[in-house]
Motif scaffolding. Structure first.
Motif, PDB file in Angstrom:
ATOM      1  N   LEU A   6       0.853  -1.179   0.000  1.00  0.00           N
ATOM      2  CA  LEU A   6       0.000   0.000   0.000  1.00  0.00           C
ATOM      3  C   LEU A   6       0.895   1.237   0.000  1.00  0.00           C
ATOM      4  N   PRO A   7       0.751   2.139  -0.990  1.00  0.00           N
ATOM      5  CA  PRO A   7       1.678   3.278  -1.086  1.00  0.00           C
ATOM      6  C   PRO A   7       1.786   4.099   0.194  1.00  0.00           C
ATOM      7  N   LEU A   8       0.653   4.393   0.847  1.00  0.00           N
ATOM      8  CA  LEU A   8       0.717   5.188   2.067  1.00  0.00           C
ATOM      9  C   LEU A   8       1.539   4.482   3.136  1.00  0.00           C
ATOM     10  N   ALA A   9       1.331   3.172   3.297  1.00  0.00           N
ATOM     11  CA  ALA A   9       2.067   2.437   4.324  1.00  0.00           C
ATOM     12  C   ALA A   9       3.557   2.403   4.005  1.00  0.00           C
ATOM     13  N   VAL A  10       3.896   2.181   2.738  1.00  0.00           N
ATOM     14  CA  VAL A  10       5.315   2.166   2.349  1.00  0.00           C
ATOM     15  C   VAL A  10       5.941   3.532   2.589  1.00  0.00           C
ATOM     16  N   ARG A  11       5.200   4.594   2.235  1.00  0.00           N
ATOM     17  CA  ARG A  11       5.730   5.951   2.442  1.00  0.00           C
ATOM     18  C   ARG A  11       5.952   6.219   3.931  1.00  0.00           C
ATOM     19  N   ILE A  12       5.004   5.814   4.764  1.00  0.00           N
ATOM     20  CA  ILE A  12       5.162   6.042   6.203  1.00  0.00           C
ATOM     21  C   ILE A  12       6.380   5.290   6.726  1.00  0.00           C
ATOM     22  N   ALA A  13       6.540   4.038   6.302  1.00  0.00           N
ATOM     23  CA  ALA A  13       7.709   3.268   6.728  1.00  0.00           C
ATOM     24  C   ALA A  13       8.994   3.959   6.278  1.00  0.00           C
ATOM     25  N   GLY A  14       8.988   4.461   5.046  1.00  0.00           N
ATOM     26  CA  GLY A  14      10.164   5.155   4.537  1.00  0.00           C
ATOM     27  C   GLY A  14      10.448   6.432   5.293  1.00  0.00           C
ATOM     28  N   GLN A  15       9.407   7.232   5.558  1.00  0.00           N
ATOM     29  CA  GLN A  15       9.612   8.485   6.291  1.00  0.00           C
ATOM     30  C   GLN A  15      10.112   8.216   7.708  1.00  0.00           C
ATOM     31  N   ARG A  16       9.606   7.150   8.311  1.00  0.00           N
ATOM     32  CA  ARG A  16      10.061   6.790   9.655  1.00  0.00           C
ATOM     33  C   ARG A  16      11.549   6.443   9.630  1.00  0.00           C
ATOM     34  N   LEU A  17      11.943   5.640   8.645  1.00  0.00           N
ATOM     35  CA  LEU A  17      13.358   5.263   8.529  1.00  0.00           C
ATOM     36  C   LEU A  17      14.231   6.462   8.178  1.00  0.00           C
ATOM     37  N   LEU A  18      13.698   7.365   7.352  1.00  0.00           N
ATOM     38  CA  LEU A  18      14.469   8.554   6.973  1.00  0.00           C
ATOM     39  C   LEU A  18      14.757   9.420   8.185  1.00  0.00           C
ATOM     40  N   SER A  19      13.795   9.479   9.111  1.00  0.00           N
ATOM     41  CA  SER A  19      13.997  10.294  10.315  1.00  0.00           C
ATOM     42  C   SER A  19      14.907   9.612  11.327  1.00  0.00           C
ATOM     43  N   ARG A  20      15.215   8.333  11.094  1.00  0.00           N
ATOM     44  CA  ARG A  20      16.099   7.577  11.985  1.00  0.00           C
ATOM     45  C   ARG A  20      17.200   6.936  11.140  1.00  0.00           C
ATOM     46  N   PRO A  21      18.150   7.725  10.718  1.00  0.00           N
ATOM     47  CA  PRO A  21      19.146   7.238   9.746  1.00  0.00           C
ATOM     48  C   PRO A  21      19.992   6.073  10.231  1.00  0.00           C
ATOM     49  N   HIS A  22      20.064   5.857  11.537  1.00  0.00           N
ATOM     50  CA  HIS A  22      20.900   4.769  12.048  1.00  0.00           C
ATOM     51  C   HIS A  22      20.085   3.520  12.394  1.00  0.00           C
ATOM     52  N   GLU A  23      18.784   3.560  12.182  1.00  0.00           N
ATOM     53  CA  GLU A  23      17.951   2.399  12.500  1.00  0.00           C
ATOM     54  C   GLU A  23      17.938   1.432  11.319  1.00  0.00           C
ATOM     55  N   SER A  24      18.081   0.157  11.602  1.00  0.00           N
ATOM     56  CA  SER A  24      18.103  -0.829  10.526  1.00  0.00           C
ATOM     57  C   SER A  24      16.693  -1.111  10.019  1.00  0.00           C
ATOM     58  N   LEU A  25      16.607  -1.524   8.757  1.00  0.00           N
ATOM     59  CA  LEU A  25      15.316  -1.928   8.197  1.00  0.00           C
ATOM     60  C   LEU A  25      14.805  -3.173   8.904  1.00  0.00           C
ATOM     61  N   GLY A  26      15.731  -4.050   9.287  1.00  0.00           N
ATOM     62  CA  GLY A  26      15.343  -5.284   9.958  1.00  0.00           C
ATOM     63  C   GLY A  26      14.630  -5.031  11.272  1.00  0.00           C
ATOM     64  N   LYS A  27      15.025  -3.979  11.982  1.00  0.00           N
ATOM     65  CA  LYS A  27      14.376  -3.661  13.251  1.00  0.00           C
ATOM     66  C   LYS A  27      12.907  -3.295  13.021  1.00  0.00           C
ATOM     67  N   LEU A  28      12.652  -2.475  11.993  1.00  0.00           N
ATOM     68  CA  LEU A  28      11.269  -2.100  11.692  1.00  0.00           C
ATOM     69  C   LEU A  28      10.483  -3.310  11.204  1.00  0.00           C
ATOM     70  N   VAL A  29      11.117  -4.173  10.429  1.00  0.00           N
ATOM     71  CA  VAL A  29      10.453  -5.396   9.972  1.00  0.00           C
ATOM     72  C   VAL A  29      10.018  -6.243  11.166  1.00  0.00           C
ATOM     73  N   ALA A  30      10.905  -6.397  12.146  1.00  0.00           N
ATOM     74  CA  ALA A  30      10.575  -7.203  13.327  1.00  0.00           C
ATOM     75  C   ALA A  30       9.397  -6.605  14.089  1.00  0.00           C
ATOM     76  N   ARG A  31       9.337  -5.280  14.144  1.00  0.00           N
ATOM     77  CA  ARG A  31       8.224  -4.637  14.855  1.00  0.00           C
ATOM     78  C   ARG A  31       6.915  -4.847  14.106  1.00  0.00           C
ATOM     79  N   LEU A  32       6.948  -4.656  12.795  1.00  0.00           N
ATOM     80  CA  LEU A  32       5.717  -4.764  12.012  1.00  0.00           C
ATOM     81  C   LEU A  32       5.259  -6.211  11.856  1.00  0.00           C
ATOM     82  N   ALA A  33       6.162  -7.166  12.050  1.00  0.00           N
ATOM     83  CA  ALA A  33       5.785  -8.574  11.893  1.00  0.00           C
ATOM     84  C   ALA A  33       4.750  -9.003  12.927  1.00  0.00           C
ATOM     85  N   ALA A  34       4.709  -8.324  14.059  1.00  0.00           N
ATOM     86  CA  ALA A  34       3.695  -8.612  15.080  1.00  0.00           C
ATOM     87  C   ALA A  34       2.413  -7.899  14.681  1.00  0.00           C
TER      88      ALA A  34
END
Length: 768
Positions: free
Chosen positions: A294-322
Motif C-alpha cells: 500500500l503506497p501510504l504504508a510504504v511511504r510512512i515506513a520510509g519516512q520513519r526510517l528517513l527520520s532515523r538514519p541509524h535504524e536498521s530496516l530489519g528492526k522495523l520489519v521485526a516490529r511490524l511482523a507482530a
C-alpha cells in the motif's frame, strides 16, 4: 436576540445549554440529528464555530426548538461562518494553484500514459473527465497531483486544484466550490450569482472557452461533483475520491492497484536512498510485504526510517511482523495508516461499520455475503447491500467472478481492532458461534451429496433450504469456496466442546474427502473428529474416525509413521467394541503404512487378514471394503515381483464389481471397477503385455475424470503414459508431461516417477 440585542453567548455555548435543557446526551442528540458525535463535540467546544444551515436546522429539530429559538441558534452559527472576501479585483489563476508535486513519486506508468493520451486526444468541444477512485492509502491524490503537473503544458489556460473535503464531517457544498472556481477565473464576489444553478451556468460558460486542467480532490459524492464539471470545451478534469462515484456518466476511470513488490521497494529506495536498501535487500522486500504494498504504508515506513538514519530496516520489519503492533508502527509524524482508515470508517452508516469489523472475523482470504451476514447479525440482502457500499467506499475489494469480498491486509487489521474496541468478547463470541453452527450444518448437507448412503439432493438439516446447493456440482463448488470458513467452524466447535456437531460434519465428509485427497486439511478434520468421539465415549465412532485419520496420513500428507499409529489405535478400538468392518479397514490402512515404510511382508499379511475379516461380514459396506483390500493386496504383490498372482486377485475384484453390491449405485461400483481396471492394466504392464495394458488404463482414467477425482485420475494418467512409452505410442510424451505437472500441483510423491519416465523417454528417442 428577539429584542434586537445581540447575545454574548457563542454558538457552542448556546448549543450545549439547549442540549442540557432538553436532557439529551451528546450521543442521543448526534443520533437524532444524524451528525457524528465527534462533529457535535467539536461544535460545543468551539472548534467548529459556523456549521452550515442544514446542520443547524437538523439540530434545532432534534432539540425541539420553536421558530424563534431555531433562528437564534442559526444566527449564532452565522457569526462563525467565513465572511466573503472584499472584492479587490479579479482573482488570478494562482488562487487555486496545484499542490507541490512529490519528487519521489514512483510507478503508475500505464495510468499516466493513458491520461497523457486522453489529453492529446481531447476534442475542442468535448471535455474529458477522469475519476481516480479506490481504497484509502492508494495514493490517489499524489497520483492526480503528479499527473496534473505532467499534463500542465497541454492546458495553457490554467491548472486549478480544489479540495472538496469529502472526508470532513461537512464536505464543501457545490455552491461554495463554484464560488472558489469562479473567483479563480476572475469573477468578483459582488458578481457571483446567488444560486447554485446560476453559478454552475456561469462556470460552464467561462470554462467552455478555456483549455484548462481542473483537479477536484477528495470528492464526497456525485451530486457534489456534477455541478463543477465543464460542459463544453477542451478541458480535462481529474476527480479523486474514496468512493467509486458510479453515478458519474461518460467519464474515464483510472483504477490504481496496489504497488507490485518491486515498485514498493523502489518507492522505499527513493525515500531513504539506495545504500540502505542495498545493505538490507531482503529486509526491504519483507517491509514492502508487511506494508501490503500500500503506497501510504510504504511511504510512512520510509519516512520513519528517513527520520532515523541509524535504524536498521530489519528492526522495523521485526516490529511490524507482530500483527497487533503493525498499525502502531505505521506512523510517522502526522502520517498514520490507522487515521486514513478511520476517516472512511467514521463516515459509514452503523450497519456498514458492523459488517466491516465483523467480517474481519471471517476465516480465509475472502468471505461470502452469507458469512458477512452471519457475523454481523444482518439479513442476507442487507449484508449484500452493505458489502457493495463498502466496496464503493474502497474498504472492501470484490471478486471479479464470484460474489465474494476480501480485505487489504492492513484494513483487516484495522477492522479487527474495531471489533475489539466496539463489540467486546461477548458479541464477538456470539457472532462466531452463530456462524459456526450455520456453517457446519450447511457443510454437512453439502457433503452428504457425495455419500453413497444419501441419494437425496437436499438434507433436512440445511440451515436455509431455499439457498442450499442442489446436486453435486453446486455442493462441490460451495465446499471448495467456503473451505476456510467451514474448517474454521469445525475447529471452533471442537475447541468449544460441541463434539456431536464435529462428528456429524466429519462423517458427512468421508466420501467427499476421497475425491479431494490433495487437501492436507483432512488430517486436521479427522484428528479433531477422532478426539470428539473419544470425548463422547463412543468407541465405535472413535475407531471409524481413527481409520479416516490413518487414510489422511497415508494419502494426503504422506506420513506413514503417523498413519500406522492411527491405524493401530483404530484396530484396538474396533476390537474393543467388536466392529468387524472397522477392524478390516484398520488392517488395510495399517498395511498401506507398512508398505510405505518398506515393510512389505508385514503389509501383505495384514492385507490378507483384513480381506479374510471382511469376507465374513455380510454388509454392503464390507463388500466395498473387501474390494479395496483385494486391490491393495494385488498391488503389493505386483510391487514384490508377483504380477501374475496380482492379476488373478484384481480379476477377482473385477468379478465382484460385475456381480454388483446390494444397496450401492452403479456409479459407486463403477469407481471400484475403475480401480480394478487400473490395477489390471498395471499388472499387464508388469508382465510386459503392453498392448493389452493400454485399454484398461484408458478406461480407468476416463472414469476418474468423469467423477472429477483429480488425485485418482493423475495416477492413472501416469500409469497410462508409462505403458504408452513402452510401446512407442505418439501420445506418450504429452501424457507423461500432463501427469507430471498435475502431480506437482497435487504434491504427490509420484511426480518424481513421472520426471524419471520423461527422462527415460527422452533418452530412448535420443538413442534411436
Amino acid at each position: 436576540m428577539r429584542d434586537g440585542t445581540p447575545s454574548t453567548e457563542d454558538f457552542g455555548q448556546r448549543l450545549r445549554r439547549l442540549r442540557t435543557r432538553a436532557g439529551l446526551s451528546q450521543e442521543a442528540l448526534a443520533h437524532d440529528a444524524q451528525v457524528s458525535v465527534r462533529a457535535l463535540a467539536d461544535m460545543e467546544r468551539g472548534r467548529t464555530r459556523g456549521p452550515q444551515r442544514r446542520t443547524v436546522r437538523a439540530l434545532a429539530e432534534a432539540l425541539g426548538l420553536d421558530d424563534d429559538e431555531a433562528a437564534d441558534l442559526d444566527s449564532s452559527a452565522a457569526l462563525g461562518r467565513p465572511r466573503p472576501r472584499p472584492a479587490t479585483g479579479p482573482a488570478g489563476p494562482g488562487t487555486l494553484a496545484l499542490p507541490r508535486d512529490i519528487q519521489d513519486f514512483t510507478a503508475r506508468g500505464p495510468a499516466l500514459a493513458r491520461l497523457l493520451e486522453l489529453a492529446r486526444e481531447a476534442a475542442p468541444d468535448r471535455p474529458v473527465v477522469s475519476v481516480v477512485a479506490g481504497q484509502p492509502g492508494l495514493g490517489k491524490t499524489a497520483f492526480a497531483v503528479h499527473a496534473a503537473h505532467r499534463l500542465a503544458p497541454h492546458f495553457p489556460d490554467g491548472q486549478f486544484a480544489l479540495d472538496l473535503h469529502g472526508m470532513d464531517p461537512e464536505p464543501a457544498t457545490p455552491r461554495d466550490a463554484l464560488a472558489r472556481l469562479l473567483g479563480a477565473l476572475g469573477v468578483a464576489d459582488a458578481a457571483l450569482p446567488a444560486g447554485t444553478d446560476d453559478r454552475a451556468g456561469l462556470w460552464r460558460s467561462l470554462a467552455g472557452e478555456r483549455r484548462m486542467l481542473l483537479l477536484l480532490d477528495n470528492a464526497a459524492h456525485e451530486s457534489q461533483v456534477t455541478p463543477l464539471l465543464p460542459g463544453t470545451g477542451p478541458s480535462l478534469t481529474l476527480v479523486t475520491s474514496r468512493h467509486v462515484l458510479a453515478g458519474l456518466e461518460s467519464v474515464h476511470r483510472t483504477d490504481l492497484a496496489l504497488l507490485r513488490r518491486e515498485e514498493a521497494v523502489e518507492l522505499l529506495t527513493r525515500i531513504i536512498g539506495p545504500d540502505r536498501v542495498r545493505a538490507e535487500a531482503q529486509a526491504a522486500r519483507d517491509l514492502a510485504d508487511l506494508c501490503g504494498h500500500l503506497p501510504l504504508a510504504v511511504r510512512i515506513a520510509g519516512q520513519r526510517l528517513l527520520s532515523r538514519p541509524h535504524e536498521s530496516l530489519g528492526k522495523l520489519v521485526a516490529r511490524l511482523a507482530a500483527e497487533g503492533r503493525r498499525l502502531d508502527g505505521l506512523q510517522a509524524g502526522n502520517l498514520r495508516v490507522r487515521a486514513a482508515f478511520a476517516l472512511s470508517y467514521r463516515q459509514l452508516p452503523e450497519n456498514a461499520r458492523t459488517l466491516l469489523r465483523r467480517a474481519a472475523l471471517a476465516a480465509g482470504p475472502d468471505f461470502s455475503p452469507e458469512t458477512g451476514a452471519l457475523l454481523a447479525g444482518l439479513s442476507l440482502d442487507e449484508a449484500v447491500a452493505r458489502a457493495e457500499e463498502l466496496t464503493d467506499a474502497g474498504l472492501l475489494q470484490s471478486d471479479a467472478g464470484a460474489e465474494r469480498y476480501r480485505f487489504h491486509d492492513l484494513l483487516r487489521l484495522y477492522a479487527a481492532e474495531q471489533t475489539e474496541a466496539e463489540d467486546g468478547p461477548e458479541a464477538r463470541d456470539a457472532a462466531l458461534d452463530r456462524t459456526t453452527h450455520w456453517m457446519l450444518r450447511r457443510a454437512t448437507a453439502a457433503a452428504l451429496h457425495f455419500d453413497v448412503g444419501h441419494e437425496r439432493t437436499t438434507w433436512p438439516g440445511d440451515p436455509d433450504p431455499d439457498t442450499a446447493p442442489t446436486g453435486r456440482d453446486e455442493a462441490r463448488a460451495w465446499l471448495e469456496a467456503e473451505r476456510s470458513q467451514w474448517l474454521a467452524a469445525l475447529r471452533r466447535a471442537h475447541e468449544t466442546g460441541r463434539h456431536r456437531e464435529v462428528l456429524d460434519t466429519a462423517e458427512a465428509m468421508h466420501w467427499f474427502s476421497d475425491l479431494n485427497q490433495h487437501w492436507e486439511q483432512w488430517v486436521d478434520v479427522f484428528r479433531r473428529s477422532a478426539d470428539s468421539a473419544r470425548s463422547l465415549g463412543s468407541r465405535r465412532e472413535e475407531a471409524v474416525h481413527l481409520n479416516y485419520l490413518a487414510w489422511a496420513y497415508n494419502l494426503c500428507v504422506h506420513d506413514p509413521h503417523a498413519a500406522l499409529r492411527s491405524a493401530d489405535a483404530a484396530l484396538t478400538a474396533a476390537r474393543d467394541c467388536g466392529d468387524g468392518l472397522q477392524e478390516g479397514w484398520a488392517l488395510g490402512y495399517g498395511a498401506g503404512a507398512l508398505n510405505r515404510l518398506g515393510r512389505a511382508d508385514e503389509a501383505q499379511e495384514r492385507l490378507r487378514e483384513g480381506a479374510r475379516c471382511l469376507a465374513s461380514q455380510p454388509s454392503p459396506q464390507a463388500r466395498l471394503a473387501e474390494l479395496t483390500m483385494l486391490n491393495s493386496l494385488g498391488t503389493l504383490l505386483r510391487q514384490t515381483g508377483r504380477a501374475a498372482e496380482a492379476l488373478d486377485i484384481h480379476r477377482r475384484s473385477e468379478r465382484i464389481c460385475h456381480a454388483g453390491v446390494p444397496g450401492r449405485t452403479r456409479e459407486v461400483i463403477g469407481l471400484y471397477h475403475a480401480v480394478a481396471r487400473q490395477q489390471i492394466g498395471n499388472d499387464l504392464a508388469a508382465l510386459e503385455r503392453w498392448e493389452e495394458a493400454e485399454a484398461p488404463l484408458r478406461q480407468a482414467l476416463a472414469a476418474f475424470e468423469a467423477a472429477q477425482m483429480p488425485a485418482w485420475a493423475e495416477h492413472a494418467r501416469l500409469d497410462l503414459g508409462q505403458a504408452l512409452s513402452a510401446i512407442g505410442h505418439p501420445e506418450a510424451r504429452e501424457t507423461l508431461r500432463a501427469a507430471r505437472d498435475a502431480l506437482a500441483v497435487l504434491r504427490s510423491p509420484r511426480q518424481a516417477e513421472a520426471d524419471a519416465a520423461l527422462t527415460a523417454l527422452g533418452q530412448a528417442h535420443a538413442g534411436t
